[in-house]
Design an enzyme around this catalytic site. Structure first.
Site, mmCIF file in Angstrom:
data_model
loop_
_atom_site.group_PDB
_atom_site.id
_atom_site.type_symbol
_atom_site.label_atom_id
_atom_site.label_comp_id
_atom_site.label_asym_id
_atom_site.label_seq_id
_atom_site.Cartn_x
_atom_site.Cartn_y
_atom_site.Cartn_z
ATOM 1 C CG HIS A 142 25.726 -11.463 -96.804
ATOM 2 N ND1 HIS A 142 27.554 -11.771 -97.363
ATOM 3 C CD2 HIS A 142 25.385 -12.250 -96.770
ATOM 4 C CE1 HIS A 142 27.630 -12.812 -97.153
ATOM 5 N NE2 HIS A 142 26.035 -14.009 -97.698
ATOM 6 C CG HIS A 160 26.574 -13.045 -102.007
ATOM 7 N ND1 HIS A 160 27.398 -13.713 -102.275
ATOM 8 C CD2 HIS A 160 26.181 -13.609 -100.635
ATOM 9 C CE1 HIS A 160 27.266 -14.916 -100.996
ATOM 10 N NE2 HIS A 160 26.789 -13.701 -100.360
ATOM 11 C CD GLU A 173 28.002 -16.790 -98.732
ATOM 12 O OE1 GLU A 173 28.518 -15.840 -98.333
ATOM 13 O OE2 GLU A 173 27.584 -16.840 -99.037
ATOM 14 C CB SER A 214 29.059 -8.084 -96.542
ATOM 15 O OG SER A 214 29.106 -9.789 -95.787
HETATM 16 N N1 NLE Z 1 29.152 -11.726 -91.310
HETATM 17 C C1 NLE Z 1 28.620 -11.308 -92.385
HETATM 18 C C2 NLE Z 1 28.400 -10.497 -92.489
HETATM 19 O O1 NLE Z 1 28.455 -9.657 -90.720
HETATM 20 O O2 NLE Z 1 28.219 -8.471 -93.621
HETATM 21 C C3 NLE Z 1 27.749 -12.033 -92.887
HETATM 22 C C4 NLE Z 1 27.966 -13.383 -93.085
HETATM 23 C C5 NLE Z 1 26.514 -14.091 -94.006
HETATM 24 C C6 NLE Z 1 26.703 -15.741 -93.786
HETATM 25 FE FE FE2 Z 2 26.006 -15.105 -99.105
#
Ligand code: NLE
Ligand code: FE2
Length: 298
Positions: free
Chosen positions: A162, A167, A208, A227
């Site tokens: 993630h 990011h 996000e 992500s």
């Molecule tokens: N749900 C995201 C993932 O599976 O990569 C991570 C989110 C974190 C805020």
């Molecule tokens: Fe994040």
């Protein structure tokens, strides 16, 4: 990024300075002693890091590299279909590896000529003020552990996939990092806990979990969607509402599942105008005025 919630496993220190990560009984790695030992080792490594030095080298196992590869490969075509242009541009400039987990220190080196952002390793939950405040200094607090191999498609808990795929590709694009910096400056400007929470909720629903229209198609620009190979296939079916700072800043959300309420911008430029503009000017007073006329909504 870090938000308080059940998936943020508490971390404690032993007498010898080693850290222990306390996963909840509902965590997919709870009954996996090998995974728990990895989490403890990586937390200890981060804890020994000193500001101003590169992030420590995490000695990842082959299994961990494989989880990264499975997720990264799944995301190649999904990003092409569902990520916004600005993310894809960042992804092209950064050129993350697909077959192994890069070190945070390497990613920082690659970001240096692009935007100057750098990764700092986090052993556990970073307080909101610290997490957001650092963004104003172009520093991004990041976990180093990898999600459990049983849940490659989605984890509510931010992991290195993630932080670096979600990011990192945005931190490679100056249009994105201008927004991260504004969020960081806003978090340092406001004093009250309510105002800080408001700033962080706007971050949640934009950097996000933000979505936008691009040539008539709904695309994602939020790192949490980008992500997750699972959520990136689901966001277009969610409850899509118009971009509105007052609504985002007071919206209640559940971090443990796909976000069912999302806010859509007409364009990336509208995110810059509306959200960037909010972070650029907001104060305790301006946020208190919004809170006074906007009840929290579920
Ligand atoms: N749900 C995201 C993932 O599976 O990569 C991570 C989110 C974190 C805020
Ligand atoms: Fe994040």
């Amino acid at each position: 990024m870090f938000e308080e919630g059940q998936y943020f496993a508490p971390v404690t220190a032993n007498e010898d300075g080693a850290l222990e990560v306390h996963l909840g009984a509902d965590h997919p790695g709870f009954a996996d002693p090998e995974y728990r030992a990895r989490r403890d080792a990586l937390a200890t490594l981060a804890n020994n890091w000193r500001p101003g030095t590169p992030a420590p080298i995490a000695p990842y196992t082959d299994d961990e590299h494989r989880v990264w590869q499975v997720v990264s490969e799944a995301l190649v075509t999904k990003h092409r279909s569902y990520a916004c242009r600005e993310f894809l541009d960042g992804k092209e400039s950064l050129g993350l590896p697909i077959d192994h987990i890069p070190q945070l220190a390497e990613v920082s080196e690659w970001l240096a000529p692009l935007t100057g952002y750098r990764y700092q390793p986090a052993a556990g939950l970073v307080p909101l003020r610290e997490f957001y405040g650092s963004l104003a200094d172009k520093a991004f607090w990041s976990t180093q552990y990898v999600r459990h191999h049983s849940v490659p498609l989605y984890t509510p808990e931010p992991d290195v996939l993630h932080e670096v795929v979600g990011h990192g590709n945005t931190l490679a694009n100056p249009r994105f990092t201008a927004l991260y910096e504004l969020a960081g400056q806003a978090s340092r400007r406001v004093q009250s806990a309510d105002a800080l929470e408001f700033v962080s909720k706007v971050f949640w629903f934009t950097l996000e979990f933000g979505v936008l229209w691009e040539a008539g198609e709904l695309k994602a620009y939020g790192a949490g969607i980008l992500s997750s190979p699972g959520e990136i296939e689901a966001f277009r079916g969610m409850n899509i509402r118009p971009l509105d700072v007052a609504t985002m800043g007071t919206q209640v959300y559940d971090i443990t599942d796909y976000q069912d309420v999302l806010y859509v911008a007409e364009s990336f430029a509208q995110v810059e105008d509306v959200v960037g503009g909010f972070w650029a000017d907001c104060t305790d007073d301006s946020i208190a005025a919004i809170l006074a006329r906007t009840p929290a909504h579920a």
